[in-house]
Scaffold this motif. Structure first.
Motif, mmCIF file in Angstrom:
data_model
loop_
_atom_site.group_PDB
_atom_site.id
_atom_site.type_symbol
_atom_site.label_atom_id
_atom_site.label_comp_id
_atom_site.label_asym_id
_atom_site.label_seq_id
_atom_site.Cartn_x
_atom_site.Cartn_y
_atom_site.Cartn_z
ATOM 1 N N GLY A 94 0.275 20.898 1.531
ATOM 2 C CA GLY A 94 -0.427 19.710 1.037
ATOM 3 C C GLY A 94 -1.538 20.069 0.078
ATOM 4 O O GLY A 94 -1.723 19.423 -0.956
ATOM 5 N N THR A 95 -2.290 21.113 0.408
ATOM 6 C CA THR A 95 -3.369 21.546 -0.472
ATOM 7 C C THR A 95 -2.804 22.005 -1.809
ATOM 8 O O THR A 95 -3.363 21.697 -2.860
ATOM 9 N N ALA A 96 -1.683 22.714 -1.758
ATOM 10 C CA ALA A 96 -1.044 23.142 -3.003
ATOM 11 C C ALA A 96 -0.653 21.923 -3.833
ATOM 12 O O ALA A 96 -0.844 21.905 -5.052
ATOM 13 N N MET A 97 -0.160 20.859 -3.161
ATOM 14 C CA MET A 97 0.196 19.639 -3.891
ATOM 15 C C MET A 97 -1.025 19.022 -4.558
ATOM 16 O O MET A 97 -0.963 18.548 -5.691
ATOM 17 N N ILE A 121 8.770 19.005 -3.547
ATOM 18 C CA ILE A 121 8.382 18.542 -2.208
ATOM 19 C C ILE A 121 7.692 17.188 -2.312
ATOM 20 O O ILE A 121 7.948 16.276 -1.522
ATOM 21 N N THR A 122 6.828 17.042 -3.324
ATOM 22 C CA THR A 122 6.157 15.764 -3.535
ATOM 23 C C THR A 122 7.168 14.642 -3.723
ATOM 24 O O THR A 122 7.076 13.582 -3.096
ATOM 25 N N MET A 123 8.153 14.902 -4.569
ATOM 26 C CA MET A 123 9.174 13.886 -4.830
ATOM 27 C C MET A 123 9.978 13.597 -3.560
ATOM 28 O O MET A 123 10.320 12.449 -3.276
ATOM 29 N N GLN A 173 -2.556 11.701 4.853
ATOM 30 C CA GLN A 173 -3.886 12.223 4.520
ATOM 31 C C GLN A 173 -4.109 13.580 5.173
ATOM 32 O O GLN A 173 -4.633 14.500 4.549
ATOM 33 N N ILE A 174 -3.703 13.691 6.439
ATOM 34 C CA ILE A 174 -3.870 14.968 7.139
ATOM 35 C C ILE A 174 -3.028 16.038 6.459
ATOM 36 O O ILE A 174 -3.486 17.143 6.188
ATOM 37 N N PHE A 175 -1.787 15.667 6.120
ATOM 38 C CA PHE A 175 -0.890 16.617 5.479
ATOM 39 C C PHE A 175 -1.473 17.115 4.147
ATOM 40 O O PHE A 175 -1.507 18.310 3.875
ATOM 41 N N LEU A 176 -1.969 16.181 3.344
ATOM 42 C CA LEU A 176 -2.478 16.562 2.020
ATOM 43 C C LEU A 176 -3.753 17.386 2.106
ATOM 44 O O LEU A 176 -4.011 18.239 1.269
ATOM 45 N N ASN A 177 -4.568 17.122 3.130
ATOM 46 C CA ASN A 177 -5.880 17.773 3.180
ATOM 47 C C ASN A 177 -5.951 18.997 4.078
ATOM 48 O O ASN A 177 -6.805 19.843 3.881
ATOM 49 N N ALA A 184 0.835 -1.202 0.000
ATOM 50 C CA ALA A 184 0.000 0.000 0.000
ATOM 51 C C ALA A 184 0.874 1.258 0.000
ATOM 52 O O ALA A 184 0.614 2.210 -0.733
ATOM 53 N N LEU A 185 1.946 1.234 0.807
ATOM 54 C CA LEU A 185 2.850 2.393 0.843
ATOM 55 C C LEU A 185 3.506 2.616 -0.514
ATOM 56 O O LEU A 185 3.615 3.739 -0.997
ATOM 57 N N VAL A 186 3.943 1.496 -1.128
ATOM 58 C CA VAL A 186 4.557 1.612 -2.455
ATOM 59 C C VAL A 186 3.554 2.230 -3.427
ATOM 60 O O VAL A 186 3.877 3.132 -4.202
ATOM 61 N N SER A 187 2.325 1.751 -3.346
ATOM 62 C CA SER A 187 1.294 2.234 -4.253
ATOM 63 C C SER A 187 0.980 3.713 -4.024
ATOM 64 O O SER A 187 0.805 4.480 -4.970
ATOM 65 N N ILE A 188 0.930 4.121 -2.751
ATOM 66 C CA ILE A 188 0.690 5.531 -2.431
ATOM 67 C C ILE A 188 1.800 6.390 -3.010
ATOM 68 O O ILE A 188 1.567 7.458 -3.576
ATOM 69 N N GLU A 189 2.994 5.853 -2.895
ATOM 70 C CA GLU A 189 4.162 6.602 -3.342
ATOM 71 C C GLU A 189 4.118 6.752 -4.876
ATOM 72 O O GLU A 189 4.366 7.829 -5.410
ATOM 73 N N TYR A 190 3.741 5.668 -5.596
ATOM 74 C CA TYR A 190 3.491 5.755 -7.045
ATOM 75 C C TYR A 190 2.441 6.830 -7.333
ATOM 76 O O TYR A 190 2.584 7.649 -8.217
ATOM 77 N N THR A 191 1.353 6.750 -6.542
ATOM 78 C CA THR A 191 0.191 7.590 -6.815
ATOM 79 C C THR A 191 0.508 9.070 -6.673
ATOM 80 O O THR A 191 0.142 9.867 -7.531
ATOM 81 N N ILE A 192 1.208 9.438 -5.581
ATOM 82 C CA ILE A 192 1.418 10.877 -5.403
ATOM 83 C C ILE A 192 2.366 11.429 -6.473
ATOM 84 O O ILE A 192 2.197 12.552 -6.915
ATOM 85 N N ILE A 193 3.308 10.618 -6.938
ATOM 86 C CA ILE A 193 4.172 11.110 -8.018
ATOM 87 C C ILE A 193 3.391 11.186 -9.324
ATOM 88 O O ILE A 193 3.481 12.160 -10.059
#
Lengths: 288, 236
Positions: A166-169, A192-194, A157-161, A20-29
């Motif tokens: 996070g909102t800018a990302m 920052i995302t990377m 999730q908290i960071f992104l939302n 799941a972590l690997v997938s999240i990491e794929y997803t955000i990039i």
């Protein structure tokens, strides 16, 4: 029997969280840059080696401080990759960035071999041990993986939302053009995302050390399985990756009840193919 | 307020703008008309720092912005409402508006006051504030895009094809509010439009862009009476 099943489920859950972590990491990039990063297995390797081989074994730094140092290093490595590799390749056809990240992966692999050598490096006592709950004996590593991964997912999730960065990302991921017109520095946000993605890789790296040892091929197939987790759960969507990852992890682990353990790697690929054929949008049916 | 002087812009080897000059004074509405592919959006994006001019200068509010990055230009409170609305589809209407104020450091009281101002101009947005922006109609998304741009209290605002893909009834409403907003905020406005009639009828001055060249400019009223312009842009 019930105990074996429970143990397998816990082990599967732990691996599931890793996928799941690997997938999240794929997803955000993918969301932030529209790029697929095929070097992330190597970033996992690099994180593990920085922590174990460099800071703990060579420099003799205590574990907690070594973890912090590793996180800082991987963040800046991620930022560097964003500016040097991702940004110039962003406006070219996808094949260039795919090739670029694969090459980066080779460079990291050979670099690790050059610096820290070919042999497995023992890291005694790191996250090892067992926990007894009544009759049940559970590998302590699994419990730690589950807790760390769950906390990390929630924090992300908290960071992104909830935070401005996070909102800018999220804005950049939804509409790069418009994000710039809001006054968001798209290059900085992508960097920052990377960086965050590289930090996640590093955390995965140190979590799997007790499972696969600190060696050159420790990441095995978790990169491709994390990708499968994304497809199964719903690609480009963080909750999809979590659901897909846990499903693959648990099924894979339980499959050893019916087929020899050596075949368990097949499970994720069968799921991947079945989902691509029957339900390409994934379990959560999210349209990217 | 804005002064574009002799700019050349290229996409790779293809030249899109040739020696373009363009000026906006305090408190006026200026329209830029021209057919598809004339370079209108290229000019807007160059002003906003997305494209860099190979030659020439761009000055906004007394500062050179020709080589400044987009996000910093927005920080100087020059706001561009992009063509095709470009809202954040998976964010609520309210979150979209809040993002419009990203370049400003509002306190939460100021933010709420700004939101209320926008809801006053576009009451529809208030009704839909918790709806996902991507699920709204084209007209509503255009309203959102405009309100989002105005959230940062711009010193000047540029609209790129605000009527694109909207029904005639909504187009009228759109232009009415653009004029109304201009009157209350007292800031210069640039409108880039294929709908030449609408753009000219609300603007003080008009520029005509053709194949990357500025073909002419003048008071909108006079241009609308010129037989040449009538024939080429107003359908008769």
């Amino acid at each position: 029997m019930a105990q074996t099943v429970l143990q397998l489920i816990i082990g599967g859950l732990a691996m599931g969280f890793i996928y799941a972590l690997v997938s999240i990491e794929y997803t955000i990039i993918w969301n932030a840059s529209g790029l697929l990063n095929f070097s992330h297995e190597r970033l996992i390797l690099l994180g593990a080696y920085l922590f174990g081989a460099q800071f703990v074994v060579r420099n003799g730094i205590s574990n907690p401080i070594a973890v912090v140092l590793m996180l800082i290093c991987t963040f800046f490595i991620g930022v560097l990759i964003s500016y040097v590799l991702m940004r110039p390749l962003r406006n070219l056809p996808l094949v260039f960035s795919v090739t670029g990240t694969i090459m980066l992966g080779r460079i990291i692999t050979e670099g690790v071999r050059l610096i820290w050598g070919n042999n497995p490096i023992p890291l005694v006592g790191w996250l090892e041990g067992t926990i007894k709950a009544g009759e049940l004996v559970i590998n302590r590593t699994y419990i730690i993986i589950i807790i760390v991964a769950a906390v990390l997912v929630a924090a992300l999730q908290i960071f992104l939302n909830k935070t401005k960065v996070g909102t800018a990302m999220r804005c950049v991921s939804q509409n790069k053009k418009a994000a710039a017109f809001m006054g968001i520095d798209v290059d900085r946000s992508s960097a920052i995302t990377m960086g965050i993605s590289a930090v996640i890789c590093g955390i995965i790296g140190i979590l799997i050390i007790p499972l696969f040892q600190l060696k050159g091929d420790m990441t095995g197939m978790i990169g491709i399985k994390g990708f499968a987790a994304g497809v199964v759960g719903g690609f480009g969507y963080i909750p999809g990756g979590i659901v897909g990852g846990i499903l693959i992890g648990v099924l894979e682990s339980l499959s050893t009840l019916v087929v020899p353990g050596i075949y368990k790697d097949i499970v994720s690929f069968i799921l991947l193919i079945v989902f691509l054929l029957v339900r390409p949008s994934g379990i959560l049916g999210h349209k990217a | 307020m804005l002064k574009v002087e002799n700019i050349d812009v290229y996409y790779g080897k293809v030249q899109a703008l040739y020696d373009v000059c363009f000026e906006v004074g305090e408190n006026e509405i200026v329209s830029i008309i021209g057919s598809n592919g004339a370079g209108k959006s290229t000019l807007m994006k160059t002003i906003m720092g997305v494209n860099k001019p190979a030659k020439g200068t761009i000055e906004f509010n007394g500062e050179q912005i020709g080589s400044v990055k987009t996000n910093l230009i927005v920080g100087k409170r020059l706001v561009y409402i992009p063509e095709g609305r470009e809202v954040f589809p998976k964010m609520s209407v309210k979150d979209n508006l809040v993002m419009g104020a990203y370049s400003r450091k509002y306190s939460s009281a100021e933010m709420n006051r700004k939101l209320e101002e926008m809801f006053e101009i576009y009451p529809r947005l208030k009704e839909r504030q918790s709806q996902l922006a991507g699920s709204m109609s084209g007209g509503e998304q255009q309203m959102l895009a405009i309100a989002r741009g105005l959230m940062s209290e711009p010193k000047m605002v540029m609209y790129d094809e605000p009527s694109l893909g909207l029904s005639p009834l909504i187009v009228d409403e759109m232009f009415e509010t653009i004029v109304k907003v201009k009157q209350t905020m007292k800031i210069p406005v640039v409108i880039v439009e294929q709908n030449a009639f609408m753009a000219m009828s609300i603007s003080d001055r008009t520029y005509i862009l053709e194949n990357g060249h500025m073909k002419g400019s003048g008071a909108s009223k006079e241009l609308m009476d010129s037989p040449e312009i009538k024939k080429a842009y107003l359908g008769g």
